[in-house]
Design an enzyme around this catalytic site. Structure first.
Site, PDB file in Angstrom:
ATOM      1  N   HIS A 224       0.803  -1.228   0.000  1.00 47.12           N
ATOM      2  CA  HIS A 224       0.000   0.000   0.000  1.00 47.12           C
ATOM      3  C   HIS A 224       0.836   1.280   0.000  1.00 47.12           C
ATOM      4  CE1 HIS A 224       1.044  -0.343   4.222  1.00 47.12           C
ATOM      5  NE2 HIS A 224       0.766   0.936   4.343  1.00 47.12           N
TER       6      HIS A 224
HETATM    7  C1  UD1 Z   1      -2.047   5.001   6.180  1.00 44.72           C
HETATM    8  C2  UD1 Z   1      -0.745   5.427   6.878  1.00 44.72           C
HETATM    9  C3  UD1 Z   1       0.295   4.331   6.721  1.00 44.72           C
HETATM   10  C4  UD1 Z   1      -0.238   2.986   7.162  1.00 44.72           C
HETATM   11  C5  UD1 Z   1      -1.518   2.707   6.386  1.00 44.72           C
HETATM   12  C6  UD1 Z   1      -2.166   1.392   6.727  1.00 44.72           C
HETATM   13  C7  UD1 Z   1      -0.203   7.826   6.922  1.00 44.72           C
HETATM   14  C8  UD1 Z   1       0.657   8.866   6.357  1.00 44.72           C
HETATM   15  N1  UD1 Z   1      -0.193   6.637   6.288  1.00 44.72           N
HETATM   16  O1  UD1 Z   1      -1.775   4.912   4.791  1.00 44.72           O
HETATM   17  O2  UD1 Z   1       1.428   4.659   7.502  1.00 44.72           O
HETATM   18  O3  UD1 Z   1       0.730   1.980   6.911  1.00 44.72           O
HETATM   19  O4  UD1 Z   1      -2.450   3.756   6.685  1.00 44.72           O
HETATM   20  O5  UD1 Z   1      -3.276   1.207   5.902  1.00 44.72           O
HETATM   21  O6  UD1 Z   1      -0.887   8.071   7.890  1.00 44.72           O
HETATM   22  N2  UD1 Z   1      -9.223   4.597   1.911  1.00 44.72           N
HETATM   23  C9  UD1 Z   1     -10.455   4.011   1.840  1.00 44.72           C
HETATM   24  N3  UD1 Z   1     -11.028   3.614   3.020  1.00 44.72           N
HETATM   25  C10 UD1 Z   1     -10.451   3.804   4.229  1.00 44.72           C
HETATM   26  C11 UD1 Z   1      -9.188   4.425   4.283  1.00 44.72           C
HETATM   27  C12 UD1 Z   1      -8.592   4.802   3.100  1.00 44.72           C
HETATM   28  O7  UD1 Z   1     -11.003   3.811   0.775  1.00 44.72           O
HETATM   29  O8  UD1 Z   1     -11.029   3.424   5.265  1.00 44.72           O
HETATM   30  C13 UD1 Z   1      -8.571   5.000   0.636  1.00 44.72           C
HETATM   31  C14 UD1 Z   1      -8.817   6.451   0.291  1.00 44.72           C
HETATM   32  O9  UD1 Z   1      -8.875   6.569  -1.094  1.00 44.72           O
HETATM   33  C15 UD1 Z   1      -7.574   7.136   0.761  1.00 44.72           C
HETATM   34  C16 UD1 Z   1      -6.510   6.067   0.536  1.00 44.72           C
HETATM   35  O10 UD1 Z   1      -7.166   4.829   0.783  1.00 44.72           O
HETATM   36  O11 UD1 Z   1      -7.300   8.329   0.110  1.00 44.72           O
HETATM   37  C17 UD1 Z   1      -5.305   6.191   1.426  1.00 44.72           C
HETATM   38  O12 UD1 Z   1      -5.697   6.279   2.798  1.00 44.72           O
HETATM   39  P1  UD1 Z   1      -4.774   7.115   3.824  1.00 44.72           P
HETATM   40  O13 UD1 Z   1      -5.350   7.039   5.184  1.00 44.72           O
HETATM   41  O14 UD1 Z   1      -4.519   8.495   3.285  1.00 44.72           O
HETATM   42  O15 UD1 Z   1      -3.388   6.408   3.765  1.00 44.72           O
HETATM   43  P2  UD1 Z   1      -2.953   4.857   3.735  1.00 44.72           P
HETATM   44  O16 UD1 Z   1      -2.341   4.620   2.411  1.00 44.72           O
HETATM   45  O17 UD1 Z   1      -4.038   3.941   4.180  1.00 44.72           O
END
Ligand code: UD1
Length: 386
Positions: A224
């Site tokens: 991810h």
């Molecule tokens: C975040 C953490 C990372 C951790 C990871 C575990 C930061 C900077 N990054 O990254 O350290 O390893 O979580 O997953 O805090 N999304 C959904 N549903 C959700 C959450 C996210 O669809 O419940 C999608 C959204 O499009 C979002 C993308 O995933 O923009 C990324 O989510 P985000 O929380 O920004 O970062 P992660 O890549 O999950």
């Protein structure tokens, strides 16, 4: 009359935080006369599979406050969290804020707590990848710089903090709190069957039947990190390796993170994966399902920090799809099971062949014994009574 209880406000935001807060909440709950525990969820992760299932499966109390921050750019997430968390801190006036890990919620709430003159403790302090391209490294550095109390997992983390000038009196080596959760939950995970897990969680629309999955005869993959999934030139050769080399050799289970799926679709690679025999794409898995697969995997491919640590304790050979790690204690050169393979496919292929032959060797760093939350709460009791 003053409330004699110490008010502890702890923060969770994203999936890797939940496994760290569960043991802390349980242990704080053993001292209700001494602590009032307020749990804040920033809402960075909000899907049922990324958040709710962990609260249920790990018996984490319902958050007292949900900031409902949701997705966005880093500045948006951190900014929105700070604005919302400031109000909560002002209303509830905690004595301590406790943050875990290195996600945006960790950093945002640390800055806010300190600006509100609240004492700050960081669980999982001192980890450094020395790679400022990773948002998590920035989150770790900011949080540690501001923390009054730094709970570390291992001696290498202590050494990083000392080198940065953190006074020794603030550092408490307590071990790895995520391993508390692993030890509490492993019997329940062990009772599950890998094939049944995959049949229940396989992505809708994938019609190939799930093959029989014997322990030590399947691989697992998670991915991810933006540095891997955001670039087509990195993902394309990796997808080719997975579909042409890995999956033909043994069934490969890949629980797909929402961000990764979006990017695979955007890069035009999703169809290649969906149509590959032997590749089992699933929803993001709950804690027990993922732990069960990690326990049985012949090889783990991952860019997750937590999985490197879980593989280490379980002895699952782990190919870390990164060029560096903030968790060097899990690496083979420190007695662990993880090998850094970056995204160089030649190296991934060579290490996969080696790992597939390697016997499982469990490695348990000192104090990764399932009793870290006890040590943290004992320390908080001592400090707040004094
Ligand atoms: C975040 C953490 C990372 C951790 C990871 C575990 C930061 C900077 N990054 O990254 O350290 O390893 O979580 O997953 O805090 N999304 C959904 N549903 C959700 C959450 C996210 O669809 O419940 C999608 C959204 O499009 C979002 C993308 O995933 O923009 C990324 O989510 P985000 O929380 O920004 O970062 P992660 O890549 O999950």
């Amino acid at each position: 009359m003053n409330d004699p209880k110490v008010k502890i406000m702890s923060v969770v935001g994203a999936r890797p935080n939940f496994t760290k807060i569960a043991p802390l909440a349980r242990e704080l709950g053993r001292f209700p006369e001494q602590f009032e525990h307020i749990l804040v969820h920033t809402g960075q992760h909000y899907d049922a599979t990324m958040s709710d299932s962990f609260f249920r499966d790990l018996s984490i109390p319902r958050p007292d406050v949900d900031l409902e921050i949701g997705s966005g750019s880093h500045a948006e997430q951190v900014g929105r969290t700070m604005i919302a968390f400031e109000k909560i801190v002002q209303e509830r006036r905690p004595d301590w804020v406790i943050v875990v890990g290195d996600v945006n919620a960790t950093c945002a709430c640390s800055i806010t707590a300190k600006k509100e003159h609240v004492k700050l403790a960081h669980i999982e302090a001192g980890l450094r990848s020395f790679d400022l391209d990773m948002p998590e490294e920035i989150n770790r550095m900011v949080t540690d710089r501001l923390s009054d109390l730094l709970f570390t997992t291992d001696a290498l983390a202590d050494a990083n903090l000392l080198k940065e000038g953190v006074p020794e009196s603030r550092i408490r080596r307590v071990g790895n709190i995520m391993i508390d959760t692993l030890e509490q939950q492993r019997a329940r995970a062990a009772a599950l069957d890998p094939r049944t897990i995959c049949e229940a969680q396989v992505l809708p629309g994938l019609c190939a039947p799930v093959p029989p999955l014997r322990d030590n005869a399947f691989a697992v993959m998670t991915l991810h990190r933006p540095s891997n999934v955001d670039h087509a030139e990195v993902m394309k050769p990796l997808v080719e390796f997975l579909t042409q080399d890995a999956a033909p050799l043994m069934p490969l289970i890949w629980p797909v993170h929402p961000r990764t799926r979006k990017q695979l679709e955007a890069h035009g690679l999703w169809q290649d994966l969906v149509s590959c025999p032997g590749l089992i794409l699933t929803q993001p898995l709950g804690y027990h399902d993922m732990l069960r697969l990690t326990m049985g995997a012949r090889v783990m491919f991952t860019d997750s920090g937590g999985l490197q640590e879980e593989c280490c304790v379980l002895g699952t050979p782990c190919l870390t799809l990164r060029w560096n790690t903030e968790r060097p204690v899990t690496l083979a050169e420190h007695g662990g099971v993880s090998v850094l393979v970056g995204n160089d496919i030649q190296q991934v292929r060579a290490e996969f062949r080696k790992a597939a032959k390697r016997p499982r060797v469990e490695h348990r760093p000192l104090l990764w014994d399932g009793r870290t939350a006890e040590r943290i709460v004992a320390c908080l009791r001592e400090i707040t009574q004094g």
